[in-house]
Design an enzyme around this catalytic site. Structure first.
Site, PDB file in Angstrom:
ATOM      1  N   ASP A  41       0.845  -1.208   0.000  1.00  0.00           N
ATOM      2  CA  ASP A  41       0.000   0.000   0.000  1.00  0.00           C
ATOM      3  C   ASP A  41       0.879   1.256   0.000  1.00  0.00           C
ATOM      4  O   ASP A  41       0.380   2.379  -0.045  1.00  0.00           O
ATOM      5  CB  ASP A  41      -1.012  -0.003   1.146  1.00  0.00           C
ATOM      6  N   SER A  42       2.207   1.057  -0.014  1.00  0.00           N
ATOM      7  CA  SER A  42       3.115   2.181  -0.258  1.00  0.00           C
ATOM      8  C   SER A  42       2.829   2.796  -1.626  1.00  0.00           C
ATOM      9  O   SER A  42       3.288   3.909  -1.916  1.00  0.00           O
ATOM     10  CB  SER A  42       4.582   1.716  -0.189  1.00  0.00           C
ATOM     11  N   ASP A  80      -1.210  -6.383  -0.445  1.00  0.00           N
ATOM     12  CA  ASP A  80      -1.276  -5.703   0.850  1.00  0.00           C
ATOM     13  C   ASP A  80      -2.718  -5.302   1.150  1.00  0.00           C
ATOM     14  O   ASP A  80      -3.441  -4.820   0.266  1.00  0.00           O
ATOM     15  CB  ASP A  80      -0.406  -4.434   0.778  1.00  0.00           C
ATOM     16  N   LYS A 110      -0.905  -9.451   3.029  1.00  0.00           N
ATOM     17  CA  LYS A 110      -0.152  -8.922   4.175  1.00  0.00           C
ATOM     18  C   LYS A 110      -1.039  -7.948   4.933  1.00  0.00           C
ATOM     19  O   LYS A 110      -1.825  -7.214   4.315  1.00  0.00           O
ATOM     20  CB  LYS A 110       1.121  -8.201   3.713  1.00  0.00           C
ATOM     21  N   GLU A 112      -1.021  -5.334   8.686  1.00  0.00           N
ATOM     22  CA  GLU A 112      -0.201  -4.728   9.744  1.00  0.00           C
ATOM     23  C   GLU A 112      -0.789  -5.046  11.124  1.00  0.00           C
ATOM     24  O   GLU A 112      -2.013  -5.142  11.268  1.00  0.00           O
ATOM     25  CB  GLU A 112      -0.130  -3.212   9.545  1.00  0.00           C
ATOM     26  N   GLU A 179       9.692  -3.898  10.409  1.00  0.00           N
ATOM     27  CA  GLU A 179      10.031  -2.600   9.818  1.00  0.00           C
ATOM     28  C   GLU A 179      10.600  -1.638  10.857  1.00  0.00           C
ATOM     29  O   GLU A 179       9.994  -1.405  11.915  1.00  0.00           O
ATOM     30  CB  GLU A 179       8.776  -1.974   9.150  1.00  0.00           C
TER      31      GLU A 179
END
Ligand code: KIV
Length: 280
Positions: A41-42, A80, A110, A112, A179
Site C-alpha cells: 500500500d506504499s 497488501d 499482508k 499490519e 520494519e
C-alpha cells in the site's frame, strides 16, 4: 507457475522481496528472480502522491495486484491489505482478503499489526488465506505511533514487538515483516521464530529483506536511512525526457524514418484534390 508460500521458507540464502505496482515493473522483478513481489500500500505514497498510505482503497489494491499477478511467473505475489479493510473485524478481514485473492489472484496477503491481529490471522489461515504479518513501524498507524519511526527501542517496547512476532507465528502467519527497529531486536526475533522474518530498516540479521521499488531505483532518491539506491533510474528517466523534449523542440525528432511511406501516385493524387496545395 508462480511461487506459493510453501516455497517461501528460510534457507541458506536470505529471501529477497521487492514492491511493485504494475505489469512492467513486476515483469522486471520476476526476471531478476526475486523471491516475492509485494504489492504494497506504499503505492499511496510512491505512485499516488499521498503523504501516507491511509487513502489507498481495497479496489485500488485489487487493481494494482491484478497487474502484478499477471506478470509474475515465478515470484510469490503478496497483496497488501489497505487501511480499514481488516482492522475492525475478522469478518471484514476475511471478505477483504478473499476479494484480493479471488479478484486479483495473489497467492498471499499482508496486514499490519501483531498480537491484536492474531485471532484474525488464525481465522484467515484456517480459511486458506496465507498471511504475512507486519510489525515494528506500521505505516497505517502513522497517527498513533508518534514522531519517530523506529519501534522497540526500550525494554518494554522491545518485549512487545517480540510478543507480536511470536503471536503472529502461533496464529499461522507464513512470514513477518519487521520494519524499522533495532537490528539486535530483529536478530533476536528472527532467532525465536521458525517462519522467515523480512526486514526493512531492521538490519542484516533477518531471514530476508524488502525494499520499495521507487526507493531502491532512486525514483527519486530520497536518501532514506533504511533504504539504498541500487540504480539511478530517476536521473536516467529525467535525462531521457529532457533529450526527448529537446529533440521535439529542435525538430530533430521525428524524421521520416519514424513514419511509413505512401506510394507517389497516391500522394500526388491527394495533393491535386486539396485546394491550395502546390499540385492543385
Ligand atoms: O507497503 C509496503 O510497501 C510495505 C513494505 C514497506 C513492507 O508494507
Amino acid at each position: 507457475m508462480p511461487m506459493t508460500v510453501r516455497r517461501f521458507v528460510r534457507g541458506p540464502k536470505p529471501l529477497c522481496v521487492v514492491t511493485a505496482y504494475d505489469y512492467p515493473s513486476a515483469r522486471l522483478a520476476d526476471q531478476a528472480a526475486v523471491d516475492a513481489i509485494l504489492v504494497g500500500d506504499s503505492v499511496g505514497q510512491v505512485v499516488q502522491g499521498y503523504p501516507d498510505t491511509l487513502s489507498v482503497t481495497l479496489d485500488e489494491m485489487i487493481y494494482h495486484t491484478k497487474m502484478v499477478a499477471r506478470a509474475a511467473q515465478d515470484a510469490l505475489v503478496i497483496g497488501d491489505m489497505p487501511f480499514m479493510s481488516y482492522q475492525d473485524s475478522t469478518e471484514h478481514a476475511l471478505v477483504s482478503a478473499g476479494r484480493l485473492m479471488k479478484e486479483a489472484r495473489c497467492a498471499a496477503v499482508k496486514l499490519e499489526g501483531g498480537s491484536r491481529m492474531a485471532e484474525t490471522v488464525l481465522k484467515m489461515v484456517e480459511c486458506g488465506i496465507p498471511v504475512m504479518g507486519h510489525i515494528g513501524y506500521t505505516p497505517q498507524s502513522v497517527h498513533t505511533l508518534g514522531s519517530g519511526r523506529a519501534q522497540g527501542r526500550d525494554l518494554e517496547a522491545a518485549r512487545r514487538v517480540l510478543t507480536d512476532a511470536l503471536d503472529l507465528e502461533a496464529a499461522g502467519a507464513f512470514a513477518v515483516v519487521l520494519e524499522v527497529m533495532p537490528h539486535r531486536l530483529a536478530s533476536l526475533i528472527t532467532a525465536q521464530l521458525h517462519v522467515p522474518t523480512i526486514g526493512i530498516g531492521a538490519g542484516p540479521g533477518c531471514s530476508g529483506q524488502v525494499l520499495v521499488w521507487h526507493d531502491l531505483l532512486a525514483m527519486p532518491d530520497l536518501g532514506l536511512r533504511h533504504s539504498h539506491a541500487f540504480a539511478q533510474v530517476g536521473e536516467a528517466a529525467l535525462a531521457g525526457l529532457r533529450a526527448y523534449r529537446q529533440a521535439v523542440t529542435d525538430g530533430s525528432f521525428p524524421t521520416i524514418a519514424h513514419s511509413v511511406e505512401m506510394a507517389d501516385e497516391i500522394a500526388v493524387q491527394l495533393e491535386q484534390e486539396i485546394p491550395g496545395s502546390p499540385q492543385a
